[in-house]
Design a protein around this motif. Sequence first.
Motif, PDB file in Angstrom:
ATOM      1  N   THR A   1      74.568 -13.688  -0.305  1.00 62.20           N
ATOM      2  CA  THR A   1      75.614 -12.705   0.007  1.00 62.20           C
ATOM      3  C   THR A   1      76.839 -13.371   0.620  1.00 62.20           C
ATOM      4  O   THR A   1      77.974 -13.009   0.296  1.00 62.20           O
TER       5      THR A   1
ATOM      6  N   ASP B   1      71.393  -8.893  -7.844  1.00 63.88           N
ATOM      7  CA  ASP B   1      70.203  -8.902  -6.986  1.00 63.88           C
ATOM      8  C   ASP B   1      68.969  -8.800  -7.879  1.00 63.88           C
ATOM      9  O   ASP B   1      68.580  -7.716  -8.323  1.00 63.88           O
TER      10      ASP B   1
ATOM     11  N   GLN C   1      72.654  -5.012  -1.125  1.00 63.66           N
ATOM     12  CA  GLN C   1      73.579  -3.907  -0.898  1.00 63.66           C
ATOM     13  C   GLN C   1      73.696  -3.554   0.585  1.00 63.66           C
ATOM     14  O   GLN C   1      74.655  -2.901   1.001  1.00 63.66           O
TER      15      GLN C   1
ATOM     16  N   LYS D   1      78.988  -4.038   0.869  1.00 58.63           N
ATOM     17  CA  LYS D   1      79.246  -2.589   0.848  1.00 58.63           C
ATOM     18  C   LYS D   1      80.269  -2.261  -0.240  1.00 58.63           C
ATOM     19  O   LYS D   1      81.475  -2.252  -0.020  1.00 58.63           O
TER      20      LYS D   1
ATOM     21  N   TYR E   1      77.673  -1.651  -8.129  1.00 57.40           N
ATOM     22  CA  TYR E   1      78.633  -1.333  -7.074  1.00 57.40           C
ATOM     23  C   TYR E   1      79.886  -2.177  -7.292  1.00 57.40           C
ATOM     24  O   TYR E   1      79.790  -3.390  -7.520  1.00 57.40           O
TER      25      TYR E   1
ATOM     26  N   TYR F   1      82.816  -4.058  -5.770  1.00 55.96           N
ATOM     27  CA  TYR F   1      83.185  -4.616  -4.468  1.00 55.96           C
ATOM     28  C   TYR F   1      84.696  -4.728  -4.338  1.00 55.96           C
ATOM     29  O   TYR F   1      85.266  -4.424  -3.308  1.00 55.96           O
TER      30      TYR F   1
ATOM     31  N   LEU G   1      78.525  -5.939  -7.595  1.00 52.87           N
ATOM     32  CA  LEU G   1      77.139  -6.157  -7.191  1.00 52.87           C
ATOM     33  C   LEU G   1      76.264  -5.330  -8.121  1.00 52.87           C
ATOM     34  O   LEU G   1      76.473  -4.118  -8.263  1.00 52.87           O
TER      35      LEU G   1
ATOM     36  N   GLU H   1      72.357  -4.299  -8.722  1.00 54.26           N
ATOM     37  CA  GLU H   1      71.047  -4.287  -8.073  1.00 54.26           C
ATOM     38  C   GLU H   1      69.975  -3.830  -9.051  1.00 54.26           C
ATOM     39  O   GLU H   1      70.055  -2.746  -9.611  1.00 54.26           O
TER      40      GLU H   1
END
Length: 291
Positions: A19, A36, A45, A49, A129, A131, A137, A139
């Motif tokens: 990370t 991930d 996560q 964020k 997600y 960023y 990101l 997952e």
Amino acid sequence: MKIAVASGKGGTGKTLLATNLFNVIQQSGYAVDLIDCDAEEPNDQQFIKGKLQGQQLVTQNIPVIDKDRCTFCGKCQEFCQYNAIIIVRSHQHIRVFEDLCHDCGACDYACQSGAISWQAKTTGTLTTYEYNQHSLLVEGRIAVGVYSSVPLISQAIKGAKPEQITILDAPPGTSCPFIATVNEADFVVLVTEPTPFGLNDLKLSVQALQHLNKPFGVVINRGGLGNQDVHRFLTENKLPLLDEIPFDRRIAQLYSEGELITNNISAYNKQFQELFIRIKKQIEHDRDSHT
């Protein structure tokens, strides 16, 4: 380039490294994605964020056998390398063990009577997600009761953009999920700790990567905690030590709060920037040595 961050055991600081490495790379202006791949316990996560962009179900094909068309010849059982099909000819009984199926299609290839069809089984989810404008990101999270996370990991890695840097946060250990992740990487960062357990599992990881002919370097986390055996092992085997992160109470505190150390302690931001430079140089050196 794809950089996998891996470890032979859980709890060495693999997520900490993945990370924060992702963080400093995107701060440097590079387009970078973080995948991930620790699908059984994904937690990137908690530190990255991002804004929820989307979620998709990942499915696996499971064979369904029509007993009216099946001749019970046993070819599907013979071709299945995962023992997912069992036949009892004397009772004309055939069964598929869904948890063992790897969706390889060998049984369908072997069947000459057209008795096999397919149904989809949900194996997990991929959540994306955003960023920032250039960084994502992704997952992977395996569904409860699913035996293998390998298909989900493979699907997650396919979501990475080939034209930019990708960080693969690998599952711990050296089993199939680890192999499925590092096999897609151009370079592997092995994270260990200076303890007997750390050294033992580092040796297993090194053996696996050498067998796969994957270039790698080592980062020691919690430096100063244990002894010098890991350093001696690296020196004796001429393995590259990329960096050493000290045993620092501030890291533990920020980590427990879901914060990135590279956003809160300037010295670690600089250290991770320099680590990324060393990784790039190592990758370039390995590429040059193979050309």
